[in-house]
Design a protein around this motif. Structure first.
Motif, PDB file in Angstrom:
ATOM      1  N   TYR A  81      95.182 113.727  39.849  1.00  0.00           N
ATOM      2  CA  TYR A  81      96.673 112.484  39.037  1.00  0.00           C
ATOM      3  C   TYR A  81      95.552 110.961  39.000  1.00  0.00           C
ATOM      4  CZ  TYR A  81     100.858 109.961  39.674  1.00  0.00           C
ATOM      5  OH  TYR A  81     102.039 109.490  39.302  1.00  0.00           O
ATOM      6  N   LEU A  82      95.494 110.347  39.731  1.00  0.00           N
ATOM      7  CA  LEU A  82      95.379 109.167  39.782  1.00  0.00           C
ATOM      8  C   LEU A  82      94.223 109.197  38.516  1.00  0.00           C
ATOM      9  CD1 LEU A  82      95.236 108.206  43.052  1.00  0.00           C
ATOM     10  CD2 LEU A  82      96.711 107.574  41.185  1.00  0.00           C
ATOM     11  N   ASN A  83      92.837 110.056  38.025  1.00  0.00           N
ATOM     12  CA  ASN A  83      91.589 109.571  37.537  1.00  0.00           C
ATOM     13  C   ASN A  83      92.535 110.487  35.697  1.00  0.00           C
ATOM     14  OD1 ASN A  83      90.213 108.228  39.028  1.00  0.00           O
ATOM     15  ND2 ASN A  83      89.550 110.357  39.781  1.00  0.00           N
ATOM     16  N   ASN A  84      92.935 111.439  35.936  1.00  0.00           N
ATOM     17  CA  ASN A  84      93.081 111.969  35.131  1.00  0.00           C
ATOM     18  C   ASN A  84      94.604 112.266  34.236  1.00  0.00           C
ATOM     19  OD1 ASN A  84      90.263 112.655  34.756  1.00  0.00           O
ATOM     20  ND2 ASN A  84      90.785 114.480  36.102  1.00  0.00           N
ATOM     21  N   GLY A  85      95.660 111.380  35.297  1.00  0.00           N
ATOM     22  CA  GLY A  85      96.856 112.468  34.957  1.00  0.00           C
ATOM     23  C   GLY A  85      97.407 113.611  35.442  1.00  0.00           C
ATOM     24  N   SER A  86      96.681 114.816  35.626  1.00  0.00           N
ATOM     25  CA  SER A  86      96.781 115.782  35.819  1.00  0.00           C
ATOM     26  C   SER A  86      98.495 115.981  37.488  1.00  0.00           C
ATOM     27  CB  SER A  86      95.949 116.998  36.878  1.00  0.00           C
ATOM     28  OG  SER A  86      94.530 116.925  36.301  1.00  0.00           O
ATOM     29  N   PRO A  87      99.289 117.061  36.087  1.00  0.00           N
ATOM     30  CA  PRO A  87     100.224 116.373  36.892  1.00  0.00           C
ATOM     31  C   PRO A  87     100.141 116.863  38.302  1.00  0.00           C
ATOM     32  CG  PRO A  87     100.265 118.992  35.554  1.00  0.00           C
ATOM     33  CD  PRO A  87      99.242 117.540  35.194  1.00  0.00           C
ATOM     34  N   LEU A  88     101.573 116.585  39.033  1.00  0.00           N
ATOM     35  CA  LEU A  88     101.451 117.045  40.768  1.00  0.00           C
ATOM     36  C   LEU A  88     102.356 118.210  41.488  1.00  0.00           C
ATOM     37  CD1 LEU A  88     101.004 113.683  42.362  1.00  0.00           C
ATOM     38  CD2 LEU A  88      99.416 115.547  42.383  1.00  0.00           C
ATOM     39  N   PRO A  89     103.128 118.226  41.695  1.00  0.00           N
ATOM     40  CA  PRO A  89     103.866 119.466  41.808  1.00  0.00           C
ATOM     41  C   PRO A  89     105.749 117.784  42.545  1.00  0.00           C
ATOM     42  CG  PRO A  89     102.538 119.592  44.049  1.00  0.00           C
ATOM     43  CD  PRO A  89     101.576 118.844  43.439  1.00  0.00           C
ATOM     44  N   SER A  90     106.612 118.846  42.694  1.00  0.00           N
ATOM     45  CA  SER A  90     107.734 117.791  43.274  1.00  0.00           C
ATOM     46  C   SER A  90     107.745 117.520  44.508  1.00  0.00           C
ATOM     47  CB  SER A  90     109.009 117.950  42.725  1.00  0.00           C
ATOM     48  OG  SER A  90     109.132 119.567  43.426  1.00  0.00           O
ATOM     49  N   LYS A  91     108.362 116.337  44.493  1.00  0.00           N
ATOM     50  CA  LYS A  91     108.141 115.678  45.907  1.00  0.00           C
ATOM     51  C   LYS A  91     106.091 116.399  46.813  1.00  0.00           C
ATOM     52  CE  LYS A  91     111.699 115.272  48.690  1.00  0.00           C
ATOM     53  NZ  LYS A  91     112.660 115.333  48.610  1.00  0.00           N
ATOM     54  N   PRO A  92     105.228 115.317  46.392  1.00  0.00           N
ATOM     55  CA  PRO A  92     104.044 115.605  46.615  1.00  0.00           C
ATOM     56  C   PRO A  92     104.022 115.091  47.731  1.00  0.00           C
ATOM     57  CG  PRO A  92     103.845 114.336  44.896  1.00  0.00           C
ATOM     58  CD  PRO A  92     105.466 114.645  45.377  1.00  0.00           C
ATOM     59  N   VAL A  93     103.340 115.624  48.922  1.00  0.00           N
ATOM     60  CA  VAL A  93     102.414 115.152  50.011  1.00  0.00           C
ATOM     61  C   VAL A  93     101.371 115.167  50.785  1.00  0.00           C
ATOM     62  CG1 VAL A  93     104.105 116.603  51.694  1.00  0.00           C
ATOM     63  CG2 VAL A  93     103.551 113.991  52.346  1.00  0.00           C
ATOM     64  N   LEU A  94     100.596 114.054  50.967  1.00  0.00           N
ATOM     65  CA  LEU A  94      99.281 114.328  50.924  1.00  0.00           C
ATOM     66  C   LEU A  94      98.748 114.679  52.821  1.00  0.00           C
ATOM     67  CD1 LEU A  94      96.095 115.297  51.525  1.00  0.00           C
ATOM     68  CD2 LEU A  94      95.939 113.377  50.646  1.00  0.00           C
ATOM     69  N   ILE A  95      99.044 115.219  53.645  1.00  0.00           N
ATOM     70  CA  ILE A  95      99.332 115.089  54.965  1.00  0.00           C
ATOM     71  C   ILE A  95      97.650 114.780  56.076  1.00  0.00           C
ATOM     72  CG2 ILE A  95      99.471 115.948  57.082  1.00  0.00           C
ATOM     73  CD1 ILE A  95     101.953 117.491  56.180  1.00  0.00           C
ATOM     74  N   THR A  96      97.282 114.178  56.535  1.00  0.00           N
ATOM     75  CA  THR A  96      95.840 113.495  57.201  1.00  0.00           C
ATOM     76  C   THR A  96      95.961 113.428  58.327  1.00  0.00           C
ATOM     77  OG1 THR A  96      96.014 111.336  57.247  1.00  0.00           O
ATOM     78  CG2 THR A  96      95.311 112.666  54.582  1.00  0.00           C
ATOM     79  N   ALA A 119      96.146 119.992  55.164  1.00  0.00           N
ATOM     80  CA  ALA A 119      96.404 119.346  55.550  1.00  0.00           C
ATOM     81  C   ALA A 119      94.977 118.412  55.202  1.00  0.00           C
ATOM     82  CB  ALA A 119      96.818 118.792  57.339  1.00  0.00           C
ATOM     83  N   THR A 120      94.195 117.564  55.223  1.00  0.00           N
ATOM     84  CA  THR A 120      92.788 117.208  55.612  1.00  0.00           C
ATOM     85  C   THR A 120      92.597 116.265  56.676  1.00  0.00           C
ATOM     86  OG1 THR A 120      93.272 116.731  52.981  1.00  0.00           O
ATOM     87  CG2 THR A 120      91.207 115.883  54.182  1.00  0.00           C
ATOM     88  N   ILE A 121      91.265 116.710  57.440  1.00  0.00           N
ATOM     89  CA  ILE A 121      91.406 116.670  58.631  1.00  0.00           C
ATOM     90  C   ILE A 121      89.868 115.471  58.635  1.00  0.00           C
ATOM     91  CG2 ILE A 121      90.433 116.287  60.905  1.00  0.00           C
ATOM     92  CD1 ILE A 121      92.514 118.715  60.791  1.00  0.00           C
TER      93      ILE A 121
END
Length: 281
Positions: A81-96, A119-121
């Protein structure tokens, strides 16, 4: 014509309310357009520390995200999304999660699966299979095969800014290779230990093939942000966890982040008493 004191008070009140409304609308706009990256460490009912969220409270938070229509994304989706403008799903959240505690497998992982969340660990690779409260590599492999992204929190959790070039390279390369060797997947994202970085750290991070880096800067991620300086929303930092605090942090990150930076500035410039007047959830 001179204004009376009452008229001046009304004018000042109007200006104050206008400023307050403008700030509110600005923060609301930022919140609507930003992506929250939630930052956890431990999930358990035994460690009464600022890093540990009680298991039932963690489930309540994940259930809320699920029921409110949030979609858990991966670091690849975020940087796309940041680099190429690729679409994200609605209401995205990244859990780390940082460090790689064993309760991430025992307590958090079943809850994430229950609500169909990924999630990402970020792993401190030297700690795996070595300390009782950290993950085993077998647990890392199982979660990785089940869709949990494994990132790097360096080899030994040293603050990177104080290291020599050779030590810095060892931490970046060694941590990356260990995670890749054990998961048979590329490890392309790092969380800087203690949020510590400088220009040299960022340069070496890019050189070793990382696609993004996560800080402890309190804010949302917005279009145009540097993928190597990604902000997060801390869901830790106090011994009293409540669902209200979680909601305030999730939805008010632009405001709380600014207040946290103001408080840090006041402390840094010798005004600790003024800093104590700033409340954060």
């Amino acid at each position: 014509m001179l204004l009376s004191p009452k008229q001046w008070c009304l004018i000042l009140l109007y200006l104050f309310l206008s400023l307050l409304l403008t700030c509110f609308l600005s923060f609301a706009r930022e919140a609507a357009n930003g992506v929250p990256v939630l930052s956890y460490h431990q999930v358990n009912d035994t460690d009464n520390t600022p890093l540990a969220v009680p298991t039932a409270e963690f489930e309540r938070q994940i259930a809320y995200l699920h029921d409110a229509g949030y979609h858990a994304i991966t670091p690849d989706q975020l940087t796309g999304y940041l680099n190429n403008g690729s679409p994200l799903p609605s209401k995205p959240v990244l859990i780390t999660f940082d460090d790689g505690y064993r309760d991430n497998y025992e307590n958090a992982f079943p809850i994430l699966k229950k609500y169909h969340m990924t999630a990402t660990i970020f792993l401190v690779s030297d700690f795996m299979d070595r300390f009782d409260n950290y993950l085993t590599w077998a647990q890392v492999q199982e979660m990785s095969e089940d869709g949990i992204c494994m990132g790097v929190h360096t080899l030994s959790h040293f603050e990177l800014t104080g290291l020599s070039d050779s030590e810095l390279n060892q931490q970046l390369e060694g941590g990356k290779l260990a995670v890749e060797w054990k998961t048979l997947k590329f490890a392309e994202y790092i969380a800087y230990p203690c949020g510590s970085y400088n220009d040299k750290v960022l340069e070496h991070t890019r050189q070793y093939g990382y696609k993004g880096g996560f800080t402890v800067r309190y804010d949302l991620v917005h279009a145009g942000d540097n993928p190597y300086l990604l902000s997060r929303v801390p869901i830790f930092g106090h011994n009293s966890h409540s669902f209200l605090k979680f909601q305030l942090r999730l939805h008010g990150a632009p405001l709380w982040g600014r207040l946290e930076r103001l408080r840090a500035l006041l402390i840094r410039t010798g005004h600790p008493a003024a800093a104590t007047l700033i409340w954060l959830p």
